[in-house]
Every structure is written in structure tokens, then in C-alpha cells.
Scaffold this motif. Structure first.
Motif, PDB file in Angstrom:
ATOM      1  N   GLY A 309      37.615  46.310 101.752  1.00 20.37           N
ATOM      2  CA  GLY A 309      36.416  46.182 101.652  1.00 20.37           C
ATOM      3  C   GLY A 309      35.114  47.219 102.020  1.00 20.37           C
ATOM      4  N   ALA A 310      33.957  46.975 102.512  1.00 23.12           N
ATOM      5  CA  ALA A 310      33.621  48.321 103.612  1.00 23.12           C
ATOM      6  C   ALA A 310      33.995  48.331 105.137  1.00 23.12           C
ATOM      7  CB  ALA A 310      31.969  47.661 103.136  1.00 23.12           C
ATOM      8  N   GLU A 311      34.888  47.512 105.434  1.00 25.03           N
ATOM      9  CA  GLU A 311      35.089  48.053 106.675  1.00 25.03           C
ATOM     10  C   GLU A 311      36.534  48.668 106.502  1.00 25.03           C
ATOM     11  OE1 GLU A 311      31.694  45.381 106.578  1.00 25.03           O
ATOM     12  OE2 GLU A 311      33.890  44.812 105.191  1.00 25.03           O
ATOM     13  N   THR A 312      36.904  49.029 105.953  1.00 24.14           N
ATOM     14  CA  THR A 312      38.193  49.382 105.756  1.00 24.14           C
ATOM     15  C   THR A 312      38.535  50.726 106.645  1.00 24.14           C
ATOM     16  OG1 THR A 312      38.575  48.916 103.271  1.00 24.14           O
ATOM     17  CG2 THR A 312      39.604  50.685 104.412  1.00 24.14           C
ATOM     18  N   MET A 313      38.219  51.305 106.529  1.00 28.32           N
ATOM     19  CA  MET A 313      37.900  52.828 107.444  1.00 28.32           C
ATOM     20  C   MET A 313      37.747  51.952 109.128  1.00 28.32           C
ATOM     21  SD  MET A 313      38.512  55.027 104.455  1.00 28.32           S
ATOM     22  CE  MET A 313      38.946  56.150 105.676  1.00 28.32           C
ATOM     23  N   ALA A 314      36.898  51.774 108.362  1.00 30.89           N
ATOM     24  CA  ALA A 314      37.282  51.458 110.688  1.00 30.89           C
ATOM     25  C   ALA A 314      38.514  50.463 111.576  1.00 30.89           C
ATOM     26  CB  ALA A 314      36.149  50.423 111.017  1.00 30.89           C
TER      27      ALA A 314
END
Length: 376
Positions: A309-314
Motif C-alpha cells: 500500500g502507501a508504504e510500498t516505496m519505503a
């Protein structure tokens, strides 16, 4: 913005980002970003390639020998087989053949990232239908999205990048619900890795009553390990494939690619043994990822999906930091190809470290604790 382009370009093309493949890996990293086969081609395939040195001559534009071999394998006429420079090139040809300005192309999302761009290049409007909560195609919703402007529907099974298949029963019901003059493209790039007996199989669907509008796409890039040679094929009604052949760039399938594909078909039993190894590795990896807390969808390709989700790139940066090149899709999740055996434990360690950073109510977490609490 088109003001910085020195010639007049279609605005929708100017605004469209070019296709970007998975990040390349250095010599000290595992490349798990492009769903490639980790095994080298068989020695017989390499020998065929070395013997084919007449690069000063044009290839057979129709890839006749390969089409005839595939026709014999699947019990169809050679005119019912079309060969292209990867199955994605045939997909582009089909959309160019049936679409124009004002037309629509329906597909699930998230699915293969090339779909929206190919629809726009063909002049059509992409219509994206969200996946279900378990990362599967919502075929009833896709059927409901069909309008009088729909010219093509793309069904990806198993779905890239999330992994689940479409069942034969689901597909049959879907075909019965959509108009017979709308092209249905069954993208089966990962068909050889499927172990679910209920999965749709394009080769058994084609030729049955009411299925003339279905074209199945397959490739030698994944299971057969020929990604660098670019050769794929379509099976379907010969007049639909004639339309694709009309829009194709001539001579795009090299003689070397045809030779390697033919040699790979001859060696298929040995190649499929390798597919079984990858499938076992995939299932083991998916189970272990669930054990450390990830909500991994059904995995039926040669990859697994982390719904970050929103934490994908990290999260992707955490994998990259330990020498694992994965494929992040910002805001949605991370696709991890099933690569070398030596990479499995590294993937598990990295995935376990990432899951510990996610909020307790994150959709990417398995609901083990909540399920246990509700049972008390």
C-alpha cells in the motif's frame, strides 16, 4: 505539456510515460524485478542459437515453422496461430486492429502495467475495473463496465502483478455476459506455472461454442527462459489474427528467436521440470511470507505480491538495501519474482523486517490476531 516537443504529438501520447522495465541489478544483487526465469536456456537451445549465424538475411516474416509446430501442439490450423516479438507486441497489434478514437478497452487494475499505455496508443480510452479485496479479477464488474463503445477486454490469468488466477467457471460466465463482437484477450503469459486445476486454460476454451471472440496470448519469455529473444504467440480465430498480422511491424521476430523457440518446444519436458522447481519455490516462499505476517494473495505465476500500500516505496528501499531488486508499484504493493534458491532466505528476512514497520491495521498484514480474538 507538449510545448517542449519540437513537432506536433498527440496530447495523450505526450502525457503518457514510457514503459519502464524492472530495475537492473548489479553483480552483487539478486534481480527479482522482471519475472525472468532464473535458469539459463538448455544447452540444446544455445547450440541452435550458435548455429544460426546468418544475420545478414531476413527472417521468415510469418515464422512458419514455429506456427506449424504450435498449431500441431494445440490442434489448430496454422492460420489460427500468430507469432510476435513477445506476447505484448501481439496485444498491441490486436488493440490497433479493433480500436479507434472514442472506443474503450476494459481491464482489471492493478494488472500488467502496459495495458493502459497500449490502449491509449491505439486511440482508445482505458477503462480500469478495480480488483477484488483478495487481488482477483472482478469479472462481474468488468462485464458491467462494457458499453457500446467497448472494443476489447483484457483478462490476465494469473494476474500480473498480484498472482491469482481466473477460474474456468468464472471465465465461462463472463464470456456469456459480454457481447460476442467484443474482442476478449486472455493474457496467459504465466500459464505454465499454474497449478490450480480450476484455472481457465485458453487452449481448452478456444474453439468451443460462442468463443470465436477470444484470443489467448502466451510467451516463451517466462517458463521457457527466452525473455531476451522476444517471442510470443496468440491462438484464436484466423480472421482476428489476420487483423493483428496486418497491424504488425514486418520481420519483428528474428530467425534466432524462432530457432530458440522451436528448440525449446523440443526440450519441453526438461524445461517443465524447471518450471516445477520454480513452482515449488514459489509456494514455499508464499507460505513463509504468510508465516511472518504478510497477507499474500494466491500465487500462481512465477512471483509473489506484497500488498504494501502507501508504504510500498519505503519497503522497496529496504529490499534494495540488502541486494534484492524488486518491482514496486507505488501506492499498491511490491512484486517479487521467484529467482535463485539463494535469494529465498534473503527475501524472507527483508520481508520480516518490513512487516514489523507496518501499522497493526495495515491491509498487508494477515488478520491472524484479529481472527483469534474474535474466536475467543
Amino acid at each position: 505539456m507538449t510545448s517542449d516537443i519540437p513537432v506536433r504529438v498527440r496530447p495523450e501520447i505526450a502525457a503518457l510515460p514510457p514503459y519502464r522495465q524492472g530495475k537492473q541489478a548489479g553483480t552483487d544483487a539478486f534481480k527479482l524485478s522482471s519475472n525472468e526465469n532464473p535458469f539459463d536456456p538448455l544447452s540444446g537451445v544455445v547450440e541452435k542459437l550458435r548455429a544460426r549465424v546468418d544475420v545478414n538475411r531476413y527472417p521468415d516474416a510469418a515464422a512458419t515453422r514455429l506456427r506449424e509446430a504450435l498449431a500441431a501442439r494445440f490442434g489448430v490450423d496454422a492460420d489460427g496461430v500468430h507469432v510476435g516479438a513477445g506476447s505484448v507486441s501481439i496485444l498491441a497489434q490486436l488493440l490497433l486492429a479493433v480500436c479507434g478514437p472514442g472506443d474503450e478497452v476494459v481491464y482489471a487494475w492493478r494488472s500488467f502495467e502496459a495495458y493502459p499505455g497500449l490502449a491509449l496508443v491505439a486511440g482508445a480510452t482505458p477503462v480500469e475495473v478495480p480488483l477484488t479485496a483478495d487481488a482477483r479479477h472482478d469479472l462481474p464488474a468488468m462485464a458491467a463496465a462494457v458499453t457500446g463503445r467497448t472494443r476489447a477486454i483484457i483478462v490476465c490469468s494469473p494476474n500480473n502483478p498480484t498472482g491469482p488466477i481466473v477460474t474456468r467457471n468464472e471465465f465461462d460466465a463472463f464470456i456469456a455476459a459480454v457481447p460476442g463482437d467484443v474482442l476478449v484477450i486472455l493474457d496467459e503469459a504465466y500459464a505454465e506455472f499454474v497449478t490450480d486445476p480450476h484455472a481457465v486454460d485458453g487452449m481448452t476454451v478456444l474453439g468451443t461454442d460462442g468463443r470465436d471472440n477470444v484470443v489467448a496470448l502466451r510467451t516463451f519469455s517466462k517458463a521457457f527462459g527466452l525473455a531476451g529473444l522476444r517471442v510470443g504467440y496468440a491462438i484464436g480465430h484466423h480472421r482476428i489474427l489476420d487483423a493483428a498480422r496486418t497491424t504488425a511491424i514486418p520481420l519483428s521476430v528474428t530467425a534466432q528467436a524462432e530457432e530458440a523457440a522451436l528448440a525449446s518446444l523440443e526440450a519441453e519436458p526438461e524445461l517443465l521440470e524447471r518450471v516445477e522447481v520454480i513452482g515449488e519455490r514459489r509456494d514455499r516462499l508464499a507460505a513463509a511470507l504468510r508465516d511472518v505476517g504478510w497477507a499474500i494473495p494466491e500465487a500462481q505465476g512465477n512471483f509473489v505480491w506484497l500488498p504494501a500500500g502507501a508504504e510500498t516505496m519505503a519497503a522497496a528501499e529496504a529490499f534494495d538495501a540488502v541486494g534484492l531488486i524488486v518491482r514496486p508499484f507505488a501506492g499498491d504493493g511490491i512484486r517479487i519474482s521467484v529467482g535463485e534458491e539463494e535469494a529465498v532466505e534473503k527475501v524472507l528476512r527483508a520481508a520480516a523486517s518490513v512487516i514489523d514497520t507496518l501499522p497493526q491495521e495495515h491491509a498487508g498484514r494477515r488478520l491472524v490476531r484479529r481472527a483469534a480474538s474474535s474466536a475467543e
